[in-house]
Write a protein that holds these residues in place. Structure first.
Motif, PDB file in Angstrom:
ATOM      1  N   GLU A  79       0.827  -1.200   0.000  1.00 38.04           N
ATOM      2  CA  GLU A  79       0.000   0.000   0.000  1.00 38.04           C
ATOM      3  C   GLU A  79       0.866   1.255   0.000  1.00 38.04           C
ATOM      4  O   GLU A  79       0.569   2.235  -0.710  1.00 38.04           O
ATOM      5  N   ALA A  80       1.948   1.245   0.766  1.00 39.67           N
ATOM      6  CA  ALA A  80       2.845   2.404   0.823  1.00 39.67           C
ATOM      7  C   ALA A  80       3.548   2.626  -0.512  1.00 39.67           C
ATOM      8  O   ALA A  80       3.708   3.773  -0.963  1.00 39.67           O
ATOM      9  N   LEU A  81       3.973   1.554  -1.163  1.00 36.87           N
ATOM     10  CA  LEU A  81       4.662   1.666  -2.447  1.00 36.87           C
ATOM     11  C   LEU A  81       3.721   2.183  -3.531  1.00 36.87           C
ATOM     12  O   LEU A  81       4.115   3.005  -4.363  1.00 36.87           O
ATOM     13  N   ALA A  82       2.490   1.705  -3.540  1.00 29.95           N
ATOM     14  CA  ALA A  82       1.516   2.181  -4.525  1.00 29.95           C
ATOM     15  C   ALA A  82       1.299   3.682  -4.377  1.00 29.95           C
ATOM     16  O   ALA A  82       1.311   4.429  -5.369  1.00 29.95           O
ATOM     17  N   GLN A  83       1.131   4.136  -3.153  1.00 30.54           N
ATOM     18  CA  GLN A  83       0.920   5.560  -2.916  1.00 30.54           C
ATOM     19  C   GLN A  83       2.152   6.364  -3.307  1.00 30.54           C
ATOM     20  O   GLN A  83       2.045   7.420  -3.937  1.00 30.54           O
ATOM     21  N   PHE A  84       3.332   5.866  -2.947  1.00 37.07           N
ATOM     22  CA  PHE A  84       4.578   6.573  -3.241  1.00 37.07           C
ATOM     23  C   PHE A  84       4.804   6.708  -4.743  1.00 37.07           C
ATOM     24  O   PHE A  84       5.231   7.755  -5.230  1.00 37.07           O
ATOM     25  N   ALA A  85       4.502   5.639  -5.487  1.00 33.98           N
ATOM     26  CA  ALA A  85       4.738   5.641  -6.940  1.00 33.98           C
ATOM     27  C   ALA A  85       3.578   6.252  -7.723  1.00 33.98           C
ATOM     28  O   ALA A  85       3.702   6.483  -8.924  1.00 33.98           O
ATOM     29  N   GLY A  86       2.447   6.487  -7.061  1.00 30.25           N
ATOM     30  CA  GLY A  86       1.328   7.151  -7.715  1.00 30.25           C
ATOM     31  C   GLY A  86       0.410   6.228  -8.491  1.00 30.25           C
ATOM     32  O   GLY A  86      -0.170   6.630  -9.502  1.00 30.25           O
ATOM     33  N   PHE A  87       0.255   4.988  -8.021  1.00 29.89           N
ATOM     34  CA  PHE A  87      -0.614   4.016  -8.689  1.00 29.89           C
ATOM     35  C   PHE A  87      -1.654   3.482  -7.707  1.00 29.89           C
ATOM     36  O   PHE A  87      -1.441   3.511  -6.491  1.00 29.89           O
ATOM     37  N   PRO A  88      -2.758   2.939  -8.227  1.00 32.65           N
ATOM     38  CA  PRO A  88      -3.788   2.396  -7.332  1.00 32.65           C
ATOM     39  C   PRO A  88      -3.326   1.185  -6.532  1.00 32.65           C
ATOM     40  O   PRO A  88      -3.713   1.016  -5.376  1.00 32.65           O
ATOM     41  N   LYS A  89      -2.518   0.316  -7.150  1.00 29.93           N
ATOM     42  CA  LYS A  89      -2.130  -0.934  -6.494  1.00 29.93           C
ATOM     43  C   LYS A  89      -0.665  -1.263  -6.788  1.00 29.93           C
ATOM     44  O   LYS A  89      -0.120  -0.873  -7.825  1.00 29.93           O
ATOM     45  N   ALA A  90      -0.064  -2.015  -5.871  1.00 29.44           N
ATOM     46  CA  ALA A  90       1.299  -2.513  -6.068  1.00 29.44           C
ATOM     47  C   ALA A  90       1.372  -3.958  -5.611  1.00 29.44           C
ATOM     48  O   ALA A  90       0.572  -4.405  -4.779  1.00 29.44           O
ATOM     49  N   LEU A  91       2.346  -4.693  -6.155  1.00 29.88           N
ATOM     50  CA  LEU A  91       2.524  -6.110  -5.836  1.00 29.88           C
ATOM     51  C   LEU A  91       4.008  -6.385  -5.631  1.00 29.88           C
ATOM     52  O   LEU A  91       4.836  -6.051  -6.489  1.00 29.88           O
ATOM     53  N   LEU A  92       4.353  -6.984  -4.500  1.00 28.40           N
ATOM     54  CA  LEU A  92       5.747  -7.308  -4.197  1.00 28.40           C
ATOM     55  C   LEU A  92       6.206  -8.560  -4.934  1.00 28.40           C
ATOM     56  O   LEU A  92       5.465  -9.533  -5.056  1.00 28.40           O
ATOM     57  N   PHE A  93       7.448  -8.518  -5.414  1.00 27.89           N
ATOM     58  CA  PHE A  93       8.132  -9.681  -5.977  1.00 27.89           C
ATOM     59  C   PHE A  93       9.452  -9.867  -5.236  1.00 27.89           C
ATOM     60  O   PHE A  93       9.971  -8.943  -4.615  1.00 27.89           O
ATOM     61  N   SER A  94      10.012 -11.056  -5.328  1.00 32.59           N
ATOM     62  CA  SER A  94      11.263 -11.338  -4.624  1.00 32.59           C
ATOM     63  C   SER A  94      12.443 -10.583  -5.216  1.00 32.59           C
ATOM     64  O   SER A  94      13.329 -10.141  -4.481  1.00 32.59           O
ATOM     65  N   THR A  95      12.490 -10.464  -6.540  1.00 35.78           N
ATOM     66  CA  THR A  95      13.578  -9.750  -7.204  1.00 35.78           C
ATOM     67  C   THR A  95      13.030  -9.018  -8.423  1.00 35.78           C
ATOM     68  O   THR A  95      11.937  -9.327  -8.911  1.00 35.78           O
ATOM     69  N   GLY A  96      13.813  -8.087  -8.938  1.00 36.15           N
ATOM     70  CA  GLY A  96      13.431  -7.405 -10.168  1.00 36.15           C
ATOM     71  C   GLY A  96      13.371  -8.356 -11.345  1.00 36.15           C
ATOM     72  O   GLY A  96      12.503  -8.218 -12.223  1.00 36.15           O
ATOM     73  N   TYR A  97      14.275  -9.323 -11.375  1.00 37.39           N
ATOM     74  CA  TYR A  97      14.272 -10.326 -12.448  1.00 37.39           C
ATOM     75  C   TYR A  97      12.942 -11.088 -12.432  1.00 37.39           C
ATOM     76  O   TYR A  97      12.287 -11.265 -13.474  1.00 37.39           O
ATOM     77  N   MET A  98      12.528 -11.520 -11.249  1.00 39.19           N
ATOM     78  CA  MET A  98      11.278 -12.269 -11.129  1.00 39.19           C
ATOM     79  C   MET A  98      10.071 -11.387 -11.441  1.00 39.19           C
ATOM     80  O   MET A  98       9.073 -11.852 -12.000  1.00 39.19           O
ATOM     81  N   ALA A  99      10.156 -10.111 -11.084  1.00 36.24           N
ATOM     82  CA  ALA A  99       9.057  -9.195 -11.396  1.00 36.24           C
ATOM     83  C   ALA A  99       8.881  -9.059 -12.901  1.00 36.24           C
ATOM     84  O   ALA A  99       7.760  -9.153 -13.425  1.00 36.24           O
ATOM     85  N   ASN A 100       9.975  -8.835 -13.618  1.00 39.02           N
ATOM     86  CA  ASN A 100       9.867  -8.689 -15.069  1.00 39.02           C
ATOM     87  C   ASN A 100       9.389  -9.974 -15.735  1.00 39.02           C
ATOM     88  O   ASN A 100       8.541  -9.932 -16.641  1.00 39.02           O
ATOM     89  N   ILE A 101       9.904 -11.100 -15.294  1.00 37.62           N
ATOM     90  CA  ILE A 101       9.446 -12.380 -15.837  1.00 37.62           C
ATOM     91  C   ILE A 101       7.951 -12.549 -15.592  1.00 37.62           C
ATOM     92  O   ILE A 101       7.175 -12.933 -16.495  1.00 37.62           O
ATOM     93  N   GLY A 102       7.514 -12.262 -14.374  1.00 42.03           N
ATOM     94  CA  GLY A 102       6.117 -12.444 -14.025  1.00 42.03           C
ATOM     95  C   GLY A 102       5.185 -11.518 -14.775  1.00 42.03           C
ATOM     96  O   GLY A 102       4.140 -11.943 -15.290  1.00 42.03           O
ATOM     97  N   VAL A 103       5.546 -10.240 -14.856  1.00 34.55           N
ATOM     98  CA  VAL A 103       4.682  -9.254 -15.517  1.00 34.55           C
ATOM     99  C   VAL A 103       4.549  -9.572 -17.007  1.00 34.55           C
ATOM    100  O   VAL A 103       3.438  -9.633 -17.558  1.00 34.55           O
ATOM    101  N   VAL A 104       5.664  -9.777 -17.671  1.00 35.35           N
ATOM    102  CA  VAL A 104       5.634  -9.952 -19.127  1.00 35.35           C
ATOM    103  C   VAL A 104       4.903 -11.234 -19.511  1.00 35.35           C
ATOM    104  O   VAL A 104       4.051 -11.238 -20.419  1.00 35.35           O
TER     105      VAL A 104
END
Length: 388
Positions: free
Chosen positions: A89-114
């Motif tokens: 919730e704090a990250l979503a507000q800080f970045a200016g988006f309605p929602k945010a989702l935590l991932f273990s690493t940036g590599y895993m985030a990009n793999i998951g999103v794409v």
């Protein structure tokens, strides 16, 4: 089989491409101990000097007391802690988006999103200098993978206009990790809106450093309308934030899609909740400590001035990533080793991380670096030119 592997390793070594691990024996900082020797380091992504901050260490102890040391399960099987939820919730507000989702690493985030947002009937458009995780994600998605020359938006538009894919996804670094330059975000947003494409923005090296209060590359323009409905924003939490992990932020329907379909989110143990507790403290420091970004800006100016007379040139960059282009792999290694002999760590970056003939020293600046540290590096590099 093993003989073939040994031959490959030998060939890499002969080409100056073999990599070696070194053992860090101190906390991450501007001055570190590596393999038993003290060094002045320009080699980490701890851009704000938070990795060993006393407040974060205190939060780690508090987090361990409150949440223990392990999540014990995936987010979808009772591993999603209140600490994770509060941080999202704090990250979503800080970045200016309605929602945010935590991932273990940036590599895993990009793999998951794409892979969650694109598949066989879709097309992915990618800058040729994107991080490896974005390229690997595009390949794994099985979508049509269309690359465009670095920052060439005219080519990108032409390819967006001519594709008949079901869904279009543009993926790009916001700050390019080996170049230090910044993507033209406003123009990318406008193009994606024009051609009804999603935009995945990887701000691993901009979050905490760039924009108002360190809120990231989307805040560089000073425009509130840049947070388009078609943006998926990814940032890591182990660089400027000083801890570990990553997050994706977007519209609620996108985040819910990731929860249901991002395999690198679903099928892995959640990060220790204590890390999320620490990151709440880190987020406050990023927002409040403007002096850290001001120190970084001064360090960048001082470095540029100190290296003006070198035969090697810094690539154009206004970020803490200051690449000194050498060209030849062996020469880049020689200079890096010469600095190491003088007690200074600057890594030599070689293919395949960068294109052939574009080996470089990747100088990473931190708010923790003092003027005398920058002066020491500049003096050492100027001395090394005498041995050309």
């Amino acid at each position: 089989m093993f003989a073939g592997l040994a031959e490959q390793l030998h060939a890499r070594e002969q080409e100056g491409l073999r990599r070696f691990r070194q053992v860090l024996e101190s906390p991450q900082a501007s001055h570190i101990t590596l393999d038993g020797r003290d060094y002045l380091a320009f080699s980490s992504n701890d851009y704000l000097g938070l990795a060993n901050h006393a407040d974060l260490i205190k939060s780690a102890s508090e987090g361990a007391q409150q949440y223990g040391v392990g999540a014990g399960a995936s987010h979808l099987t009772h591993g999603h802690s209140s600490a994770h939820h509060i941080l999202e919730e704090a990250l979503a507000q800080f970045a200016g988006f309605p929602k945010a989702l935590l991932f273990s690493t940036g590599y895993m985030a990009n793999i998951g999103v794409v892979t969650a947002l694109a598949g066989r009937e879709d097309a992915i458009f990618a800058d040729k200098l994107n991080h490896a995780s974005l390229n690997d994600a595009a390949i794994l998605s099985r979508a049509k993978f269309i690359r465009y020359s670095h920052l060439d938006l005219a080519v990108l538009e032409q390819r967006l206009a001519t594709t008949h894919a079901r869904r279009k996804l543009v993926i790009t670094d916001a700050v390019f990790s080996m170049e230090g330059d910044v993507a033209p975000i406003s123009q990318l947003v406008a193009l994606c809106e024009k051609y009804h494409a999603l935009l995945l923005l990887d701000d691993a090296h901009g979050f905490g450093v760039l924009g108002e209060q360190g809120r990231g590359s989307l805040f560089l323009t000073g425009r509130s309308d840049v947070h388009s409905l078609n943006i998926v924003y990814m940032a890591t939490l182990g660089k400027a934030a000083g801890v570990f992990g990553a997050f994706a932020a977007a519209q609620e329907v996108v985040i819910e899609t990731l929860i249901q379909s991002a395999r690198s989110y679903i099928y892995t143990t959640a990060t220790p909740p204590l890390l999320s507790h620490i990151l709440l403290t880190s987020l406050k420091l990023i927002e409040q400590d403007e002096w850290r970004r001001e120190a970084l800006a001064r360090n960048i100016v001082q470095l540029k001035e100190g290296l003006q007379s070198l035969p090697w040139k810094l690539l154009p960059s206004s970020t803490p990533i200051q690449p000194l282009l050498i060209g030849d792999n062996v020469e880049a290694m020689r200079i890096s080793h010469g600095l190491r002999e003088r007690g200074i760590l600057v890594p030599a970056i070689r293919p395949p991380t960068v294109p052939q003939g574009a080996a470089r020293l990747r100088i990473s600046l931190s708010a923790a670096h003092q003027p005398q540290d920058i002066q020491c590096l500049a003096q050492a590099l100027n001395e090394l030119t005498l041995h050309l």
